[in-house]
Design a protein around this motif. Sequence first.
Motif, mmCIF file in Angstrom:
data_model
loop_
_atom_site.group_PDB
_atom_site.id
_atom_site.type_symbol
_atom_site.label_atom_id
_atom_site.label_comp_id
_atom_site.label_asym_id
_atom_site.label_seq_id
_atom_site.Cartn_x
_atom_site.Cartn_y
_atom_site.Cartn_z
ATOM 1 N N SER A 301 77.997 63.924 -40.445
ATOM 2 C CA SER A 301 78.602 64.209 -41.755
ATOM 3 C C SER A 301 78.985 62.898 -42.455
ATOM 4 N N GLU A 302 79.438 61.899 -41.684
ATOM 5 C CA GLU A 302 79.757 60.600 -42.308
ATOM 6 C C GLU A 302 78.484 59.990 -42.886
ATOM 7 N N ARG A 303 77.374 60.136 -42.157
ATOM 8 C CA ARG A 303 76.116 59.571 -42.659
ATOM 9 C C ARG A 303 75.709 60.249 -43.964
ATOM 10 N N GLU A 304 75.821 61.573 -44.014
ATOM 11 C CA GLU A 304 75.434 62.272 -45.248
ATOM 12 C C GLU A 304 76.326 61.842 -46.417
ATOM 13 N N ASP A 305 77.637 61.758 -46.171
ATOM 14 C CA ASP A 305 78.550 61.305 -47.232
ATOM 15 C C ASP A 305 78.191 59.897 -47.696
ATOM 16 N N ALA A 306 77.869 59.028 -46.725
ATOM 17 C CA ALA A 306 77.549 57.630 -47.060
ATOM 18 C C ALA A 306 76.267 57.561 -47.887
ATOM 19 N N GLU A 307 75.277 58.365 -47.511
ATOM 20 C CA GLU A 307 73.998 58.320 -48.235
ATOM 21 C C GLU A 307 74.152 58.862 -49.659
ATOM 22 N N ARG A 308 74.966 59.898 -49.797
ATOM 23 C CA ARG A 308 75.214 60.425 -51.145
ATOM 24 C C ARG A 308 76.007 59.402 -51.987
ATOM 25 N N PHE A 309 76.976 58.764 -51.338
ATOM 26 C CA PHE A 309 77.745 57.723 -52.030
ATOM 27 C C PHE A 309 76.808 56.606 -52.517
ATOM 28 N N PHE A 310 75.866 56.236 -51.654
ATOM 29 C CA PHE A 310 74.926 55.148 -51.941
ATOM 30 C C PHE A 310 74.114 55.455 -53.202
ATOM 31 N N ILE A 311 73.619 56.687 -53.293
ATOM 32 C CA ILE A 311 72.833 57.064 -54.481
ATOM 33 C C ILE A 311 73.690 56.931 -55.743
ATOM 34 N N ARG A 312 74.912 57.482 -55.674
ATOM 35 C CA ARG A 312 75.781 57.426 -56.861
ATOM 36 C C ARG A 312 76.170 55.992 -57.198
ATOM 37 N N TYR A 313 76.342 55.174 -56.151
ATOM 38 C CA TYR A 313 76.751 53.780 -56.368
ATOM 39 C C TYR A 313 75.714 53.050 -57.220
ATOM 40 N N TYR A 314 74.429 53.355 -56.973
ATOM 41 C CA TYR A 314 73.357 52.608 -57.664
ATOM 42 C C TYR A 314 72.795 53.348 -58.884
ATOM 43 N N LEU A 315 73.427 54.466 -59.293
ATOM 44 C CA LEU A 315 72.888 55.274 -60.410
ATOM 45 C C LEU A 315 72.594 54.464 -61.664
ATOM 46 N N ASP A 316 73.511 53.565 -62.026
ATOM 47 C CA ASP A 316 73.361 52.886 -63.314
ATOM 48 C C ASP A 316 72.678 51.522 -63.222
ATOM 49 N N TYR A 317 72.147 51.200 -62.040
ATOM 50 C CA TYR A 317 71.501 49.884 -61.899
ATOM 51 C C TYR A 317 70.116 49.919 -62.525
ATOM 52 N N PRO A 318 69.675 48.781 -63.109
ATOM 53 C CA PRO A 318 68.300 48.743 -63.627
ATOM 54 C C PRO A 318 67.289 48.872 -62.474
ATOM 55 N N GLU A 319 66.137 49.435 -62.781
ATOM 56 C CA GLU A 319 65.104 49.732 -61.778
ATOM 57 C C GLU A 319 64.814 48.543 -60.854
ATOM 58 N N GLU A 320 64.701 47.340 -61.444
ATOM 59 C CA GLU A 320 64.296 46.179 -60.620
ATOM 60 C C GLU A 320 65.392 45.733 -59.644
ATOM 61 N N GLU A 321 66.614 46.216 -59.858
ATOM 62 C CA GLU A 321 67.698 45.808 -58.949
ATOM 63 C C GLU A 321 68.001 46.854 -57.885
ATOM 64 N N LEU A 322 67.294 47.983 -57.931
ATOM 65 C CA LEU A 322 67.594 49.041 -56.959
ATOM 66 C C LEU A 322 67.132 48.639 -55.563
ATOM 67 N N PRO A 323 67.955 48.863 -54.539
ATOM 68 C CA PRO A 323 67.509 48.536 -53.189
ATOM 69 C C PRO A 323 66.383 49.483 -52.759
ATOM 70 N N PHE A 324 65.564 49.001 -51.853
ATOM 71 C CA PHE A 324 64.435 49.758 -51.322
ATOM 72 C C PHE A 324 64.878 51.140 -50.823
ATOM 73 N N ARG A 325 66.024 51.164 -50.163
ATOM 74 C CA ARG A 325 66.524 52.401 -49.539
ATOM 75 C C ARG A 325 66.866 53.479 -50.576
ATOM 76 N N TYR A 326 67.190 53.063 -51.779
ATOM 77 C CA TYR A 326 67.615 54.010 -52.822
ATOM 78 C C TYR A 326 66.569 55.110 -53.031
ATOM 79 N N HIS A 327 65.309 54.691 -53.109
ATOM 80 C CA HIS A 327 64.250 55.655 -53.451
ATOM 81 C C HIS A 327 64.065 56.689 -52.349
ATOM 82 N N SER A 328 64.148 56.248 -51.068
ATOM 83 C CA SER A 328 63.959 57.237 -50.000
ATOM 84 C C SER A 328 65.135 58.214 -49.953
ATOM 85 N N LEU A 329 66.339 57.736 -50.321
ATOM 86 C CA LEU A 329 67.486 58.654 -50.327
ATOM 87 C C LEU A 329 67.415 59.633 -51.499
ATOM 88 N N VAL A 330 66.893 59.172 -52.639
ATOM 89 C CA VAL A 330 66.731 60.089 -53.776
ATOM 90 C C VAL A 330 65.691 61.157 -53.418
#
Length: 430
Positions: A301-330
Amino acid sequence: MQGSDDSPEGRTFVEVISEKYSPENFPYRRGPGMGVVVVPTQGPQGSPMKDRLNLPSVLVLNCCGISRAGDQAEISAFCAHVMELDLSHNKLQDWHEISKIVSNIPNLEFLNLSSNPLAGMTLEPRYAETFSRVRRLVLNNTQVSWDTVLLLTREIPELEELFLCLNEYSSVSASSVACPTLRLLHITDNSLQDWAEVRKFGSMFPSLDTLVMANNNLASIQDNKDILQRLFPNLRSINLHNSGLNQWEDIEKLNFFPKLEEVRLQGIPLLQTYTNAERRSLMIAQLPSISMLNGSSVTDSEREDAERFFIRYYLDYPEEELPFRYHSLVTKYGKLEPLAEIDLRPRCRAQVEVHCEEKVEQLNIRLDQTVAELKKQLTTVVQLSTNSMRLYYIDKGSAFGPEEMKYNTRALHSYSIQDGDEILVVPKTK
Protein backbone atom coordinates in the motif's frame (compact mmCIF):
# COMPACT_ATOMS: atom_id res chain seq x y z
CA MET A 1 60.61 -10.54 31.72
CA GLN A 2 56.97 -9.95 30.76
CA GLY A 3 56.35 -6.86 28.65
CA SER A 4 53.74 -4.49 30.06
CA ASP A 5 51.03 -2.60 28.20
CA ASP A 6 53.02 0.57 27.94
CA SER A 7 56.49 -0.87 27.29
CA PRO A 8 57.66 0.00 23.80
CA GLU A 9 57.78 -3.63 22.66
CA GLY A 10 54.22 -4.33 23.90
CA ARG A 11 53.09 -7.73 25.11
CA THR A 12 52.80 -11.15 23.56
CA PHE A 13 49.59 -12.91 22.63
CA VAL A 14 50.59 -15.79 24.93
CA GLU A 15 51.11 -13.49 27.95
CA VAL A 16 47.72 -11.89 27.45
CA ILE A 17 45.72 -15.11 27.14
CA SER A 18 47.53 -16.73 30.07
CA GLU A 19 46.59 -13.76 32.22
CA LYS A 20 43.07 -13.09 30.97
CA TYR A 21 41.93 -16.72 30.87
CA SER A 22 43.75 -18.12 33.90
CA PRO A 23 41.47 -20.05 36.29
CA GLU A 24 41.67 -17.20 38.83
CA ASN A 25 40.43 -14.59 36.34
CA PHE A 26 38.24 -16.75 34.20
CA PRO A 27 36.76 -19.56 36.30
CA TYR A 28 35.62 -22.74 34.59
CA ARG A 29 32.00 -22.54 33.54
CA ARG A 30 30.05 -25.71 33.02
CA GLY A 31 27.79 -26.16 30.06
CA PRO A 32 28.40 -26.85 26.39
CA GLY A 33 30.50 -24.37 24.47
CA MET A 34 30.85 -21.95 27.34
CA GLY A 35 34.39 -22.35 28.65
CA VAL A 36 36.84 -24.92 27.38
CA VAL A 37 39.50 -26.39 29.60
CA VAL A 38 42.65 -27.29 27.73
CA VAL A 39 45.49 -29.08 29.45
CA PRO A 40 48.73 -28.69 27.49
CA THR A 41 50.53 -31.93 26.74
CA GLN A 42 53.90 -30.50 27.64
CA GLY A 43 54.91 -26.91 28.16
CA PRO A 44 58.48 -25.62 28.39
CA GLN A 45 59.89 -25.16 31.88
CA GLY A 46 59.08 -21.81 33.44
CA SER A 47 56.21 -21.30 31.03
CA PRO A 48 53.94 -18.35 31.93
CA MET A 49 51.02 -20.70 31.19
CA LYS A 50 49.18 -22.20 34.12
CA ASP A 51 48.47 -25.95 34.07
CA ARG A 52 45.14 -25.24 32.54
CA LEU A 53 43.36 -22.36 30.84
CA ASN A 54 39.63 -21.95 30.39
CA LEU A 55 39.53 -20.70 26.83
CA PRO A 56 36.21 -20.00 25.12
CA SER A 57 36.01 -20.56 21.37
CA VAL A 58 35.56 -16.79 20.92
CA LEU A 59 38.62 -14.87 22.17
CA VAL A 60 38.22 -11.12 22.72
CA LEU A 61 41.66 -9.56 23.28
CA ASN A 62 41.12 -5.97 22.17
CA CYS A 63 43.14 -3.11 23.70
CA CYS A 64 45.68 -5.43 25.39
CA GLY A 65 48.91 -3.91 24.05
CA ILE A 66 49.74 -7.04 22.01
CA SER A 67 52.58 -6.58 19.52
CA ARG A 68 54.05 -10.11 19.19
CA ALA A 69 52.89 -13.71 19.10
CA GLY A 70 55.00 -15.34 21.82
CA ASP A 71 55.59 -19.10 22.04
CA GLN A 72 53.93 -20.76 19.05
CA ALA A 73 53.78 -24.21 20.70
CA GLU A 74 51.66 -22.74 23.46
CA ILE A 75 49.33 -20.96 21.04
CA SER A 76 48.91 -24.27 19.25
CA ALA A 77 48.28 -26.17 22.53
CA PHE A 78 45.65 -23.76 23.80
CA CYS A 79 43.88 -22.43 20.73
CA ALA A 80 43.05 -25.55 18.70
CA HIS A 81 39.31 -25.03 19.24
CA VAL A 82 39.24 -21.22 18.87
CA MET A 83 36.98 -20.03 16.02
CA GLU A 84 36.80 -16.25 16.50
CA LEU A 85 39.60 -13.90 17.48
CA ASP A 86 39.29 -10.16 18.15
CA LEU A 87 42.71 -8.48 18.23
CA SER A 88 41.46 -4.94 17.52
CA HIS A 89 43.17 -1.89 19.04
CA ASN A 90 46.49 -3.60 19.74
CA LYS A 91 50.04 -2.77 18.62
CA LEU A 92 50.45 -5.42 15.92
CA GLN A 93 52.40 -4.00 13.02
CA ASP A 94 54.30 -7.00 11.71
CA TRP A 95 52.38 -9.40 9.46
CA HIS A 96 54.88 -12.13 10.35
CA GLU A 97 53.89 -11.92 14.05
CA ILE A 98 50.19 -11.98 13.12
CA SER A 99 50.76 -15.03 10.91
CA LYS A 100 52.48 -16.86 13.81
CA ILE A 101 49.28 -16.44 15.84
CA VAL A 102 46.90 -17.33 13.02
CA SER A 103 48.88 -20.34 11.74
CA ASN A 104 48.54 -22.00 15.17
CA ILE A 105 44.73 -21.59 15.34
CA PRO A 106 43.58 -24.20 12.80
CA ASN A 107 39.81 -23.57 13.14
CA LEU A 108 39.90 -19.77 12.95
CA GLU A 109 36.97 -18.40 10.91
CA PHE A 110 36.69 -14.78 12.13
CA LEU A 111 39.65 -12.43 12.60
CA ASN A 112 39.41 -8.77 13.64
CA LEU A 113 42.62 -6.73 13.29
CA SER A 114 40.96 -3.27 13.31
CA SER A 115 42.98 -0.31 14.58
CA ASN A 116 46.35 -2.03 14.53
CA PRO A 117 49.07 0.10 12.87
CA LEU A 118 49.56 -1.83 9.61
CA ALA A 119 50.23 1.17 7.33
CA GLY A 120 53.14 0.51 4.99
CA MET A 121 53.68 -3.05 6.31
CA THR A 122 54.27 -5.61 3.59
CA LEU A 123 52.69 -9.05 3.81
CA GLU A 124 54.88 -11.71 2.21
CA PRO A 125 52.98 -14.28 0.15
CA ARG A 126 54.31 -17.20 2.25
CA TYR A 127 52.78 -15.66 5.38
CA ALA A 128 49.53 -14.79 3.58
CA GLU A 129 48.82 -18.52 3.16
CA THR A 130 48.34 -18.89 6.93
CA PHE A 131 45.08 -16.88 6.66
CA SER A 132 43.53 -19.35 4.23
CA ARG A 133 40.81 -20.70 6.57
CA VAL A 134 39.42 -17.31 7.61
CA ARG A 135 35.91 -16.54 6.33
CA ARG A 136 35.31 -13.11 7.88
CA LEU A 137 38.17 -10.61 8.03
CA VAL A 138 38.02 -7.14 9.62
CA LEU A 139 40.77 -4.63 8.73
CA ASN A 140 39.07 -1.33 9.60
CA ASN A 141 41.27 1.66 10.41
CA THR A 142 44.53 -0.24 9.79
CA GLN A 143 45.63 1.74 6.70
CA VAL A 144 46.53 -1.66 5.25
CA SER A 145 47.69 -1.26 1.63
CA TRP A 146 45.37 -2.27 -1.21
CA ASP A 147 48.06 -4.68 -2.50
CA THR A 148 47.91 -6.50 0.82
CA VAL A 149 44.11 -6.69 0.56
CA LEU A 150 44.43 -8.23 -2.92
CA LEU A 151 47.01 -10.74 -1.70
CA LEU A 152 44.70 -11.80 1.16
CA THR A 153 41.66 -12.17 -1.14
CA ARG A 154 43.75 -14.40 -3.42
CA GLU A 155 45.06 -16.55 -0.56
CA ILE A 156 41.75 -16.99 1.30
CA PRO A 157 39.70 -19.35 -0.87
CA GLU A 158 36.46 -19.13 1.16
CA LEU A 159 36.46 -15.49 2.27
CA GLU A 160 32.84 -14.36 2.73
CA GLU A 161 32.99 -10.98 4.52
CA LEU A 162 35.62 -8.24 4.27
CA PHE A 163 35.64 -5.00 6.28
CA LEU A 164 37.90 -2.18 5.02
CA CYS A 165 36.44 0.98 6.60
CA LEU A 166 38.46 4.11 7.50
CA ASN A 167 41.49 3.13 5.42
CA GLU A 168 41.78 6.29 3.29
CA TYR A 169 41.39 4.49 -0.05
CA SER A 170 40.77 6.91 -2.90
CA SER A 171 41.45 4.34 -5.61
CA VAL A 172 41.75 0.57 -5.81
CA SER A 173 43.29 -1.74 -8.37
CA ALA A 174 41.42 -4.70 -9.78
CA SER A 175 42.73 -8.18 -9.16
CA SER A 176 43.54 -10.55 -11.98
CA VAL A 177 42.13 -13.33 -9.77
CA ALA A 178 38.49 -13.05 -8.70
CA CYS A 179 37.38 -13.93 -5.17
CA PRO A 180 34.21 -15.88 -5.98
CA THR A 181 33.03 -16.47 -2.39
CA LEU A 182 32.91 -12.89 -1.07
CA ARG A 183 29.33 -11.88 -0.24
CA LEU A 184 29.78 -8.77 1.94
CA LEU A 185 32.14 -5.83 1.34
CA HIS A 186 32.05 -3.10 3.99
CA ILE A 187 34.13 -0.15 2.76
CA THR A 188 32.58 2.90 4.46
CA ASP A 189 34.45 6.09 5.38
CA ASN A 190 36.99 6.03 2.57
CA SER A 191 37.51 8.49 -0.30
CA LEU A 192 36.12 6.58 -3.28
CA GLN A 193 34.67 9.32 -5.50
CA ASP A 194 34.75 7.79 -8.95
CA TRP A 195 32.41 4.98 -10.02
CA ALA A 196 35.34 3.57 -12.04
CA GLU A 197 36.78 2.37 -8.69
CA VAL A 198 33.51 0.79 -7.51
CA ARG A 199 33.14 -1.00 -10.85
CA LYS A 200 36.30 -3.01 -10.02
CA PHE A 201 34.52 -4.62 -7.06
CA GLY A 202 32.10 -6.19 -9.52
CA SER A 203 34.77 -8.05 -11.45
CA MET A 204 36.72 -8.97 -8.30
CA PHE A 205 33.74 -10.20 -6.29
CA PRO A 206 31.19 -11.73 -8.68
CA SER A 207 29.04 -13.16 -5.84
CA LEU A 208 28.82 -9.85 -3.99
CA ASP A 209 25.46 -9.67 -2.20
CA THR A 210 25.93 -6.64 0.09
CA LEU A 211 27.98 -3.52 -0.67
CA VAL A 212 28.22 -0.99 2.17
CA MET A 213 29.97 2.17 1.07
CA ALA A 214 28.45 4.95 3.16
CA ASN A 215 30.50 8.13 3.69
CA ASN A 216 32.41 7.91 0.42
CA ASN A 217 31.90 10.95 -1.74
CA LEU A 218 30.80 8.92 -4.75
CA ALA A 219 29.68 11.45 -7.38
CA SER A 220 27.57 9.34 -9.74
CA ILE A 221 26.90 5.84 -11.12
CA GLN A 222 28.40 5.93 -14.58
CA ASP A 223 27.67 2.53 -16.13
CA ASN A 224 24.82 1.54 -18.41
CA LYS A 225 22.34 -1.26 -17.84
CA ASP A 226 24.34 -4.01 -19.61
CA ILE A 227 27.51 -3.35 -17.61
CA LEU A 228 25.74 -3.12 -14.25
CA GLN A 229 23.84 -6.36 -14.92
CA ARG A 230 27.04 -8.13 -15.90
CA LEU A 231 29.25 -6.80 -13.09
CA PHE A 232 26.81 -7.07 -10.16
CA PRO A 233 24.56 -10.02 -10.99
CA ASN A 234 23.99 -10.95 -7.31
CA LEU A 235 23.95 -7.60 -5.54
CA ARG A 236 20.96 -7.60 -3.18
CA SER A 237 21.76 -4.67 -0.86
CA ILE A 238 23.63 -1.38 -1.33
CA ASN A 239 24.32 1.41 1.18
CA LEU A 240 25.17 4.81 -0.34
CA HIS A 241 24.45 7.01 2.72
CA ASN A 242 26.20 10.39 2.54
CA SER A 243 27.49 9.83 -0.98
CA GLY A 244 27.61 12.71 -3.47
CA LEU A 245 24.78 11.49 -5.74
CA ASN A 246 22.87 14.48 -7.09
CA GLN A 247 20.97 13.27 -10.18
CA TRP A 248 17.75 11.26 -10.38
CA GLU A 249 19.41 9.34 -13.21
CA ASP A 250 21.74 7.77 -10.62
CA ILE A 251 18.74 6.55 -8.63
CA GLU A 252 17.14 5.15 -11.80
CA LYS A 253 20.33 3.21 -12.51
CA LEU A 254 19.90 1.26 -9.29
CA ASN A 255 17.10 -0.54 -11.14
CA PHE A 256 19.72 -2.12 -13.41
CA PHE A 257 21.15 -4.31 -10.61
CA PRO A 258 19.09 -7.43 -11.32
CA LYS A 259 18.68 -8.66 -7.73
CA LEU A 260 18.74 -5.39 -5.77
CA GLU A 261 16.05 -5.28 -3.08
CA GLU A 262 17.49 -3.17 -0.26
CA VAL A 263 18.78 0.41 -0.62
CA ARG A 264 20.10 2.91 1.92
CA LEU A 265 20.37 6.45 0.56
CA GLN A 266 20.19 9.13 3.24
CA GLY A 267 22.19 12.33 3.28
CA ILE A 268 22.72 12.69 -0.48
CA PRO A 269 22.72 16.16 -2.15
CA LEU A 270 19.91 15.16 -4.55
CA LEU A 271 17.40 14.89 -1.69
CA GLN A 272 18.27 18.06 0.23
CA THR A 273 15.39 20.14 -1.11
CA TYR A 274 12.60 17.64 -0.41
CA THR A 275 10.65 16.95 2.79
CA ASN A 276 11.14 13.55 4.45
CA ALA A 277 7.81 12.29 3.14
CA GLU A 278 8.57 13.48 -0.40
CA ARG A 279 12.01 11.86 -0.34
CA ARG A 280 10.67 8.48 0.64
CA SER A 281 7.73 8.55 -1.79
CA LEU A 282 9.78 9.72 -4.78
CA MET A 283 12.48 7.15 -4.01
CA ILE A 284 10.03 4.24 -3.65
CA ALA A 285 8.30 5.23 -6.90
CA GLN A 286 11.67 5.34 -8.72
CA LEU A 287 12.73 1.89 -7.43
CA PRO A 288 9.95 -0.59 -8.24
CA SER A 289 11.76 -3.76 -7.12
CA ILE A 290 13.09 -2.77 -3.72
CA SER A 291 11.44 -4.11 -0.57
CA MET A 292 13.56 -2.19 2.00
CA LEU A 293 14.42 1.52 1.94
CA ASN A 294 16.67 3.06 4.60
CA GLY A 295 16.09 0.14 6.92
CA SER A 296 12.28 -0.03 6.85
CA SER A 297 10.21 -2.29 4.64
CA VAL A 298 8.09 -1.01 1.79
CA THR A 299 4.54 -2.34 1.93
CA ASP A 300 2.32 -2.78 -1.12
CA SER A 301 0.00 0.00 0.00
CA GLU A 302 2.93 2.37 0.67
CA ARG A 303 4.25 1.61 -2.81
CA GLU A 304 0.89 2.37 -4.42
CA ASP A 305 0.58 5.65 -2.49
CA ALA A 306 4.15 6.59 -3.46
CA GLU A 307 3.57 5.84 -7.14
CA ARG A 308 0.37 7.87 -7.20
CA PHE A 309 2.15 10.71 -5.39
CA PHE A 310 4.94 10.54 -8.00
CA ILE A 311 2.52 11.01 -10.90
CA ARG A 312 0.87 14.01 -9.23
CA TYR A 313 4.25 15.46 -8.28
CA TYR A 314 5.31 15.63 -11.94
CA LEU A 315 1.89 16.62 -13.44
CA ASP A 316 2.91 20.16 -14.33
CA TYR A 317 6.45 19.46 -15.53
CA PRO A 318 7.29 20.05 -19.20
CA GLU A 319 7.54 16.84 -21.26
CA GLU A 320 11.34 17.00 -21.64
CA GLU A 321 11.84 17.15 -17.86
CA LEU A 322 9.65 14.17 -16.99
CA PRO A 323 11.55 11.24 -15.48
CA PHE A 324 11.58 7.97 -17.42
CA ARG A 325 9.54 6.28 -14.67
CA TYR A 326 6.67 8.77 -15.02
CA HIS A 327 5.40 7.27 -18.27
CA SER A 328 5.31 3.68 -17.01
CA LEU A 329 3.39 4.80 -13.91
CA VAL A 330 0.88 6.75 -16.00
CA THR A 331 0.39 3.55 -18.03
CA LYS A 332 -0.34 1.75 -14.74
CA TYR A 333 -2.64 4.30 -13.04
CA GLY A 334 -3.65 6.74 -15.77
CA LYS A 335 -3.15 10.51 -15.49
CA LEU A 336 -4.32 11.37 -11.99
CA GLU A 337 -6.13 14.56 -11.09
CA PRO A 338 -4.31 16.82 -8.63
CA LEU A 339 -5.54 16.24 -5.08
CA ALA A 340 -8.05 18.81 -3.85
CA GLU A 341 -6.38 21.28 -1.56
CA ILE A 342 -7.80 20.86 1.93
CA ASP A 343 -6.94 23.54 4.44
CA LEU A 344 -6.01 21.67 7.61
CA ARG A 345 -4.97 24.73 9.58
CA PRO A 346 -7.02 25.29 12.75
CA ARG A 347 -9.71 27.97 12.32
CA CYS A 348 -8.74 31.37 13.70
CA ARG A 349 -12.10 32.86 14.81
CA ALA A 350 -15.69 31.86 15.54
CA GLN A 351 -19.00 33.77 15.96
CA VAL A 352 -20.57 32.59 19.25
CA GLU A 353 -23.56 33.46 21.43
CA VAL A 354 -22.63 34.43 24.98
CA HIS A 355 -25.43 33.71 27.52
CA CYS A 356 -25.26 35.21 31.00
CA GLU A 357 -28.42 34.95 33.07
CA GLU A 358 -31.03 36.83 30.96
CA LYS A 359 -28.52 38.45 28.63
CA VAL A 360 -27.48 37.14 25.16
CA GLU A 361 -24.64 38.76 23.16
CA GLN A 362 -23.13 37.86 19.77
CA LEU A 363 -19.37 37.82 20.00
CA ASN A 364 -16.58 37.15 17.54
CA ILE A 365 -13.80 35.37 19.46
CA ARG A 366 -10.23 34.42 18.61
CA LEU A 367 -9.68 30.65 18.87
CA ASP A 368 -5.91 30.88 19.38
CA GLN A 369 -6.41 32.41 22.83
CA THR A 370 -6.71 30.59 26.17
CA VAL A 371 -9.73 30.23 28.46
CA ALA A 372 -8.15 32.83 30.79
CA GLU A 373 -7.86 35.33 27.93
CA LEU A 374 -11.47 34.71 26.92
CA LYS A 375 -12.62 35.41 30.51
CA LYS A 376 -10.76 38.70 30.36
CA GLN A 377 -12.52 39.57 27.09
CA LEU A 378 -15.90 38.69 28.68
CA THR A 379 -15.50 40.93 31.78
CA THR A 380 -16.82 43.95 29.85
CA VAL A 381 -19.67 41.96 28.27
CA VAL A 382 -21.09 40.38 31.45
CA GLN A 383 -19.81 42.82 34.11
CA LEU A 384 -18.18 40.09 36.22
CA SER A 385 -14.55 39.81 37.30
CA THR A 386 -12.56 36.88 35.87
CA ASN A 387 -12.48 35.23 39.32
CA SER A 388 -16.22 35.31 39.78
CA MET A 389 -17.29 33.64 36.51
CA ARG A 390 -17.52 30.02 35.39
CA LEU A 391 -17.63 29.25 31.67
CA TYR A 392 -19.39 26.42 29.88
CA TYR A 393 -19.11 25.55 26.20
CA ILE A 394 -22.28 24.32 24.49
CA ASP A 395 -21.75 22.58 21.14
CA LYS A 396 -24.92 23.22 19.10
CA GLY A 397 -24.45 20.10 16.97
CA SER A 398 -23.86 17.70 19.86
CA ALA A 399 -26.23 15.75 22.09
CA PHE A 400 -23.89 16.21 25.04
CA GLY A 401 -24.60 18.90 27.58
CA PRO A 402 -22.46 21.90 28.48
CA GLU A 403 -18.73 21.28 29.00
CA GLU A 404 -17.15 23.36 31.73
CA MET A 405 -14.11 25.31 30.53
CA LYS A 406 -12.27 24.94 33.78
CA TYR A 407 -8.60 24.97 32.68
CA ASN A 408 -7.42 28.55 32.31
CA THR A 409 -4.42 27.64 30.16
CA ARG A 410 -6.31 25.49 27.63
CA ALA A 411 -6.51 26.91 24.10
CA LEU A 412 -9.98 27.56 22.73
CA HIS A 413 -9.40 25.77 19.41
CA SER A 414 -8.98 22.49 21.33
CA TYR A 415 -12.75 22.62 22.03
CA SER A 416 -13.49 22.62 18.25
CA ILE A 417 -15.74 25.69 18.64
CA GLN A 418 -17.80 26.44 15.50
CA ASP A 419 -19.86 29.46 14.40
CA GLY A 420 -23.21 29.47 16.19
CA ASP A 421 -22.04 27.59 19.30
CA GLU A 422 -22.75 29.03 22.75
CA ILE A 423 -20.67 30.11 25.71
CA LEU A 424 -22.58 30.09 28.99
CA VAL A 425 -21.30 32.40 31.77
CA VAL A 426 -22.43 31.51 35.30
CA PRO A 427 -21.61 33.82 38.22
CA LYS A 428 -19.80 31.94 41.00
CA THR A 429 -21.91 31.79 44.15
CA LYS A 430 -20.27 33.11 47.26
